[in-house]
Design an enzyme around this catalytic site. Sequence first.
Site, PDB file in Angstrom:
ATOM      1  N   GLU A  35      -1.940  17.671   2.576  1.00  0.00           N
ATOM      2  CA  GLU A  35      -0.726  16.857   2.417  1.00  0.00           C
ATOM      3  C   GLU A  35      -0.205  16.938   0.983  1.00  0.00           C
ATOM      4  O   GLU A  35      -0.899  17.452   0.099  1.00  0.00           O
ATOM      5  CB  GLU A  35      -1.001  15.398   2.777  1.00  0.00           C
ATOM      6  CG  GLU A  35      -2.148  14.771   1.992  1.00  0.00           C
ATOM      7  CD  GLU A  35      -1.789  13.498   1.249  1.00  0.00           C
ATOM      8  OE1 GLU A  35      -1.390  12.534   1.893  1.00  0.00           O
ATOM      9  OE2 GLU A  35      -1.927  13.480   0.016  1.00  0.00           O
ATOM     10  N   ASP A 148       1.209  -3.570  10.709  1.00  0.00           N
ATOM     11  CA  ASP A 148       1.166  -2.381   9.858  1.00  0.00           C
ATOM     12  C   ASP A 148      -0.019  -1.491  10.226  1.00  0.00           C
ATOM     13  O   ASP A 148      -1.159  -1.734   9.825  1.00  0.00           O
ATOM     14  CB  ASP A 148       1.113  -2.787   8.377  1.00  0.00           C
ATOM     15  CG  ASP A 148       1.402  -1.619   7.450  1.00  0.00           C
ATOM     16  OD1 ASP A 148       1.489  -0.474   7.952  1.00  0.00           O
ATOM     17  OD2 ASP A 148       1.553  -1.843   6.235  1.00  0.00           O
ATOM     18  N   LYS A 169      -8.685   4.939   3.994  1.00  0.00           N
ATOM     19  CA  LYS A 169      -8.478   4.426   2.636  1.00  0.00           C
ATOM     20  C   LYS A 169      -9.112   3.043   2.476  1.00  0.00           C
ATOM     21  O   LYS A 169      -9.186   2.260   3.427  1.00  0.00           O
ATOM     22  CB  LYS A 169      -6.975   4.376   2.315  1.00  0.00           C
ATOM     23  CG  LYS A 169      -6.387   5.774   2.177  1.00  0.00           C
ATOM     24  CD  LYS A 169      -5.048   5.770   1.487  1.00  0.00           C
ATOM     25  CE  LYS A 169      -4.699   7.149   0.993  1.00  0.00           C
ATOM     26  NZ  LYS A 169      -4.469   8.124   2.071  1.00  0.00           N
TER      27      LYS A 169
END
Length: 325
Positions: A35, A148, A169
Amino acid sequence: MNATASALATDPTLLDIDEEVREALHEGRPVVALESSAIPHGLPYPANLDLALDIDTEVRASGAVPARIAMLDGKIRVGMTKEQLELFASAPDVPKVSTRDMAFALARGGPGATTVSSSLVAAELAGIPVFAVAGIGGVHRDAPLTFDISADLVQFTRSKVAVVCAGAKSMLHPAWTLEWLETAGIPVIGYRCDDFPAYLSVSSGVRNPHRLDDLREIAAVSLAHWRAGNATSTLLTHPIREADGIPSAEIEAALADATAEAQAAGVTGPAITPYLLKAISRATKGRTSAANRSVLLSTAALAGEFAVQFAAELAAYKSESGVRA
Ligand code: PSU
Ligand code: MN
């Protein structure tokens, strides 16, 4: 076939593939997709550029070719040149582009830094079966209130790509992230580890559903997943090096303050991930930066090794089954 939008096929001319990557793919050699969102949204310049180049070197160590994905000039670039990396590293306003944002970058032109989700779209389009990122997105801890949930997870349900990572994460909810992945039917494998890693920490405190200690076997599992008709990703997880990992208690302390700050500042949506990562780094006085570097490099190196094993497994399968390359 009529000319309605629903009859439109995927358009491979949207791809702008680097020459070296194109040759490697053509010859069935191992390639690792990467990415680009961490470049403008991670470290300051020029540390971000140096880190990106070091990641490429780690991928190459086992003979694989790195292919960093980015939106550029109305195309999906696969394999960024040094000049393109330099541009992304030094221009802090390059927007973060997740799957939902890709079409805008394509239609309007201009640079865009791809997240895991949009990079997976590109990797599959380009025919790259292996992707590496240190920390995937996941279910956020305030998800019950905000909904979210990273588009990364949803994209795993759409892209036939093996994702090599060091877990989710640090600021996400590991157990809910694994629940989500189970619901979606995504195989999650711990490579030489029992626990789902937590990016900067060795363990998230939650177990991986499967453990395998041999990369060739993990390649065989990915292939079996796709041979069975699943059009989704597989997840290979492996933690940060023990000596470089940050104890989760330390991350949690930094996170508590950072989350309160983010709320007070009204930070939401795609801005929350880069905001919290930067806040954790500040609060731990750069210790996270060293850990971040360590896990980015080790994940890239492992992805290179895995891509080599996957290419061998795929070649063996094709020759045995008479499937044409
Ligand atoms: N690293 C950064 N900033 C980012 C990301 C990584 O410094 O924005 C990206 C990753 O590419 C990951 C994405 O795919 O954050 C997840 O963001 P969200 O939680 O908004 O889906
Ligand atoms: Mn989000």
